[in-house]
Design a protein around this motif. Structure first.
Motif, mmCIF file in Angstrom:
data_model
loop_
_atom_site.group_PDB
_atom_site.id
_atom_site.type_symbol
_atom_site.label_atom_id
_atom_site.label_comp_id
_atom_site.label_asym_id
_atom_site.label_seq_id
_atom_site.Cartn_x
_atom_site.Cartn_y
_atom_site.Cartn_z
ATOM 1 N N ARG A 1 -7.190 1.123 -7.590
ATOM 2 C CA ARG A 1 -6.000 1.967 -7.776
ATOM 3 C C ARG A 1 -4.843 1.146 -8.336
ATOM 4 N NH1 ARG A 1 -5.288 4.204 -1.930
ATOM 5 N NH2 ARG A 1 -3.264 4.903 -2.778
ATOM 6 N N GLU B 1 0.834 -1.203 0.000
ATOM 7 C CA GLU B 1 0.000 0.000 0.000
ATOM 8 C C GLU B 1 0.873 1.260 0.000
ATOM 9 O OE1 GLU B 1 -3.756 1.966 2.472
ATOM 10 O OE2 GLU B 1 -3.010 -0.039 2.997
ATOM 11 N N LYS B 2 1.958 1.225 0.742
ATOM 12 C CA LYS B 2 2.898 2.350 0.770
ATOM 13 C C LYS B 2 3.502 2.590 -0.613
ATOM 14 C CE LYS B 2 7.176 3.786 3.136
ATOM 15 N NZ LYS B 2 8.030 3.914 1.949
ATOM 16 N N GLU C 1 1.789 5.850 -7.624
ATOM 17 C CA GLU C 1 0.648 5.868 -8.538
ATOM 18 C C GLU C 1 0.539 7.178 -9.313
ATOM 19 O OE1 GLU C 1 -3.019 5.288 -6.420
ATOM 20 O OE2 GLU C 1 -2.344 6.468 -4.711
ATOM 21 N N ARG D 1 0.910 4.093 -2.928
ATOM 22 C CA ARG D 1 0.683 5.504 -2.607
ATOM 23 C C ARG D 1 1.803 6.394 -3.162
ATOM 24 N NH1 ARG D 1 -0.106 4.563 2.239
ATOM 25 N NH2 ARG D 1 1.957 4.994 3.114
ATOM 26 N N GLU D 2 3.030 5.906 -3.125
ATOM 27 C CA GLU D 2 4.179 6.716 -3.533
ATOM 28 C C GLU D 2 4.414 6.744 -5.041
ATOM 29 O OE1 GLU D 2 6.611 5.904 0.648
ATOM 30 O OE2 GLU D 2 7.118 4.787 -1.182
#
Length: 245
Positions: A100, A60-61, A67, A64-65
């Motif tokens: 996502r 997930e990290k 995308e 997030r960084e």
């Protein structure tokens, strides 16, 4: 277009010069490169060890960084394979994250795959001399379909490849496999080292630093101080150190 470079833990901590070679190649192809400062691990060690909560947090990290970028380039078959082939398993119970990720996944590429199939780069011969043999890393080959791309790029820079026996065979690293099954791992890498020597090439080139460190370490521990072990980015960027060994 903007490329987010997932530099990988091993390159960051042990061979940062490879990261600079990667940036050089991507910029040469006409792309803007960004390296998110907060990036860490892709989560593969935790995933392979069965620690799904930690692997999920790291995935997930990473999502997030990265995308925000048009493309994500990874100079490692194993990390690239983790992001592109396994994050879906970690996100399958979360529709929002899965959506996502579905948008990011097709924009994630291993370095040579990106250079050949997206950037369509044309390189000029450099200063590298002599034949090489090429080791196909397991994840890059089997999860990402990386096989012809590095050979095409090596041909562009005028490097001859002497194919070794078992070039597609595992080097014995396999992340946590080498820790859990040390004796088996050693036997596998010994076979790989023998095949490298039998190829007649003075240099083995590859695209995964885990394999690189494992093969180089075994060569040195068994007394081979002359066979060079290089990441393909170093050869393509004409950044081979004079004392490479």
């Amino acid at each position: 277009m903007r490329v987010g470079l997932f530099v990988t833990c091993l390159i960051d901590m042990m061979r940062p010069e490879i990261g600079f070679s990667v940036i050089k190649l991507i910029e040469k192809a006409g792309f803007q490169v960004s390296v998110p400062d907060a990036q860490t691990c892709c989560g593969q060690p935790a995933y392979n060890s069965g620690d799904r909560p930690l692997a999920r947090d790291l995935a997930e990290k990473t999502l997030r960084e990265f995308e925000q970028f048009d493309y994500v380039v990874v100079p490692s078959g194993s990390c690239g394979g983790m992001i592109r082939a396994h994050y879906g398993d970690l996100f399958r119970d979360d529709p929002e994250l899965m959506g996502r990720y579905a948008r990011l996944q097709p924009r994630v590429f291993e370095l040579t795959d990106f250079l050949v199939n997206v950037a369509k780069i044309q390189l000029e011969p450099g200063a590298f001399e002599g034949a090489v043999t090429y080791h196909d890393s397991c994840s890059g080959l089997r999860e990402l379909g990386v096989k012809a791309q590095p050979r095409e790029l090596l041909a562009q820079v005028g490097v001859t490849v002497n194919e070794m026996k078992g070039c597609e065979h595992c080097c014995g690293f396999g992340g946590t496999f080498a820790v859990k099954y040390g004796d088996i791992s050693t036997a596998i890498v010994d076979e790989k080292c023998a095949n490298i020597k039998a190829s007649g090439a003075e240099t083995v080139v590859l695209g995964d630093l885990g394999c690189m460190l494992n093969i180089e370490g075994r060569l040195r521990r068994t007394g081979d101080t002359s066979t060079r072990v290089l990441h393909i980015a170093q050869v393509l960027a004409d950044d081979v150190p004079r004392n490479a060994s």
